[in-house]
Scaffold this motif. Structure first.
Motif, mmCIF file in Angstrom:
data_model
loop_
_atom_site.group_PDB
_atom_site.id
_atom_site.type_symbol
_atom_site.label_atom_id
_atom_site.label_comp_id
_atom_site.label_asym_id
_atom_site.label_seq_id
_atom_site.Cartn_x
_atom_site.Cartn_y
_atom_site.Cartn_z
ATOM 1 N N ALA A 288 74.974 16.039 52.006
ATOM 2 C CA ALA A 288 76.321 15.577 52.359
ATOM 3 C C ALA A 288 77.099 16.744 52.974
ATOM 4 C CB ALA A 288 77.040 15.075 51.120
ATOM 5 N N PRO A 289 78.055 16.469 53.866
ATOM 6 C CA PRO A 289 78.374 15.161 54.420
ATOM 7 C C PRO A 289 77.413 14.777 55.547
ATOM 8 C CG PRO A 289 79.879 16.792 55.328
ATOM 9 C CD PRO A 289 78.972 17.531 54.367
ATOM 10 N N ALA A 290 77.429 13.497 55.911
ATOM 11 C CA ALA A 290 76.542 12.974 56.961
ATOM 12 C C ALA A 290 77.370 12.104 57.900
ATOM 13 C CB ALA A 290 75.433 12.139 56.317
ATOM 14 N N ALA A 291 76.769 11.712 59.024
ATOM 15 C CA ALA A 291 77.492 10.867 59.992
ATOM 16 C C ALA A 291 76.511 9.877 60.619
ATOM 17 C CB ALA A 291 78.135 11.730 61.070
ATOM 18 N N PRO A 292 77.023 8.732 61.103
ATOM 19 C CA PRO A 292 76.128 7.767 61.764
ATOM 20 C C PRO A 292 75.568 8.343 63.059
ATOM 21 C CG PRO A 292 78.325 6.807 61.397
ATOM 22 C CD PRO A 292 78.421 8.263 61.078
ATOM 23 N N SER A 293 74.375 7.871 63.456
ATOM 24 C CA SER A 293 73.858 8.255 64.775
ATOM 25 C C SER A 293 73.404 6.996 65.505
ATOM 26 C CB SER A 293 72.732 9.281 64.650
ATOM 27 O OG SER A 293 71.576 8.656 64.197
ATOM 28 N N VAL A 294 73.695 6.977 66.815
ATOM 29 C CA VAL A 294 73.483 5.786 67.644
ATOM 30 C C VAL A 294 72.436 6.121 68.691
ATOM 31 C CG1 VAL A 294 74.615 4.185 69.271
ATOM 32 C CG2 VAL A 294 75.915 5.137 67.338
ATOM 33 N N SER A 295 71.390 5.264 68.831
ATOM 34 C CA SER A 295 70.443 5.513 69.924
ATOM 35 C C SER A 295 70.242 4.228 70.739
ATOM 36 C CB SER A 295 69.144 6.117 69.390
ATOM 37 O OG SER A 295 68.226 5.141 69.098
ATOM 38 N N VAL A 296 70.344 4.402 72.055
ATOM 39 C CA VAL A 296 70.402 3.255 72.979
ATOM 40 C C VAL A 296 69.138 3.210 73.818
ATOM 41 C CG1 VAL A 296 71.709 2.250 74.911
ATOM 42 C CG2 VAL A 296 72.920 3.494 73.096
ATOM 43 N N THR A 297 68.496 2.031 73.907
ATOM 44 C CA THR A 297 67.370 1.826 74.828
ATOM 45 C C THR A 297 67.867 0.966 75.987
ATOM 46 O OG1 THR A 297 65.937 1.760 72.899
ATOM 47 C CG2 THR A 297 64.979 1.001 74.977
ATOM 48 N N VAL A 298 67.647 1.415 77.228
ATOM 49 C CA VAL A 298 68.156 0.657 78.384
ATOM 50 C C VAL A 298 67.029 -0.096 79.077
ATOM 51 C CG1 VAL A 298 70.109 2.190 78.811
ATOM 52 C CG2 VAL A 298 67.905 2.670 79.888
#
Ligand SMILES: C[C@](O)(CO)[C@H](O)COP(=O)(O)OP(=O)(O)OC[C@H]1O[C@@H](n2ccc(N)nc2=O)[C@H](O)[C@@H]1O
Ligand SMILES: Nc1ncnc2c1ncn2[C@@H]1O[C@H](COP(=O)(O)OP(=O)(O)OP(=O)(O)O)[C@@H](O)[C@H]1O
Length: 300
Positions: A288-298
């Motif tokens: 901790a602390p942590a954060a969201p991670s976003v990964s995009v496939t196009v």
């Protein structure tokens, strides 16, 4: 520009480093006033959102070894927090909810770790990218706040100060004095989550709090109520502290226990104590602390 076809979001669980509970308010649906320091924990669910053809509607697939009451046949997919978030985003954006959602669940269910809220927050972040909305955090949090108290925090994670019924979020930036103070007090780095097969219902824990109140000196005002409903959590806290954990407490409404372990030796001692006494059912290592991670496939 290529169009996103699939977006995957890893969204952390949360705990509360302090949780002061005030009176309940009828206009908040009976929810209690809170003053809390939220902290995101690097134990994540992965939500994947994939565009479906127009008119195809939504689908939800759940995977994971510990699905709790979500695995039961009576669990209604349309009540899943991720699906509620899909519908709320579709309405806010004027879109049809033609999206396939999959959730790889690792956050224990009904555990005080905001697993459902993390899935909803992950869905909101995924749709923001999939539908190329590019809405700012505050607008995403507004949608989240219509769904639950913990969800606005889960959209960005980290450390944050929560007020109202928990939905008013003031970020505590990493380089702020407040974050430095939390790190110095030992609320950072390695931790262990003591998890259980048993679930606690959040309304039931608040109901018990209304009867028993907060324990003397407890930073989490719900701890006494959670331990009275689930005494093994109290045993796990005592053992973790005796083994050298800097802090050990019930996470939110419980029954999970979080223990901050400043050194590998202390981590080993807490694990050994919990394994010996069987005070917890499962031990999960996280940071901790942590954060969201976003990964995009196009689309190619
Ligand atoms: C215990 C915490 O996890 C601490 O962060 C939260 O306060 C609970 O957040 P949550 O699960 O997102 O809560 P919600 O889904 O909004 O509310 C579920 C139920 O919990 C109780 N509740 C929740 C939040 C709050 N401030 N006071 C409450 O009394 C109410 O009975 C409410 O009907
Ligand atoms: N995607 C989801 N993940 C987990 N639980 C969900 C989800 N959708 C609906 N639920 C229901 O929500 C209830 C609470 O689950 P959750 O794991 O969010 O609890 P919690 O961590 O105690 O919540 P909180 O700490 O926010 O009060 C469960 O009984 C579960 O059936």
């Amino acid at each position: 520009m290529s169009t996103p076809v699939t977006v995957s979001v890893d969204c952390p669980a949360k705990t509360n480093l302090t949780l002061e509970v005030g009176p309940s308010h009828a206009e908040w649906g009976g929810r209690h006033e809170l003053d809390t320091i939220y902290c995101a924990v690097s134990l994540t669910d992965t939500v994947t959102a994939t565009a479906k053809p127009a008119g195809a509607g939504f689908s939800l697939d759940l995977a994971g070894e510990h699905l709790g009451d979500l695995a039961s046949s009576s669990s209604d997919m349309r009540r899943n927090h991720a699906v509620l978030a899909l519908f709320a985003m579709a309405e806010a954006a004027g879109r049809e909810p033609d999206v396939a959602l999959t959730i790889e669940k690792r956050i224990p269910v009904g555990a005080g770790l905001a697993g459902g809220s993390a899935d909803a927050a992950a869905t909101i972040l995924a749709l923001n990218a999939l539908w190329e909305l590019d809405w700012p955090l505050d607008r995403l949090r507004e949608v989240a706040a219509t769904l639950g108290a913990d969800m606005p925090f889960c959209v960005a994670g980290g450390y944050a100060h929560g007020t109202g019924y928990g939905e008013i979020i003031e970020t505590i930036p990493d380089d702020s004095d407040a974050a430095r103070a939390l790190r110095e007090q030992g609320y950072a780095g390695s931790l262990l989550v003591g998890a259980y097969q048993a679930q606690l219902s959040t309304p039931e824990v608040y109901g018990e709090f209304d009867v028993v109140g907060a324990g003397d000196g407890d930073r989490n005002h719900l701890q006494k109520a959670a331990v009275s409903l689930h005494p093994r959590s109290g045993t796990a806290i005592r053992e973790a502290l005796a083994a050298g954990a800097t802090h050990a407490f019930v996470s939110g409404s419980g029954p999970s226990v979080v223990a901050f372990t400043p050194t590998p030796a202390i981590r080993r001692d807490v694990i050994a104590a919990w394994e010996r006494s069987k005070a917890v059912d499962r031990i999960i290592a996280a940071e901790a602390p942590a954060a969201p991670s976003v990964s995009v496939t196009v689309a190619r």
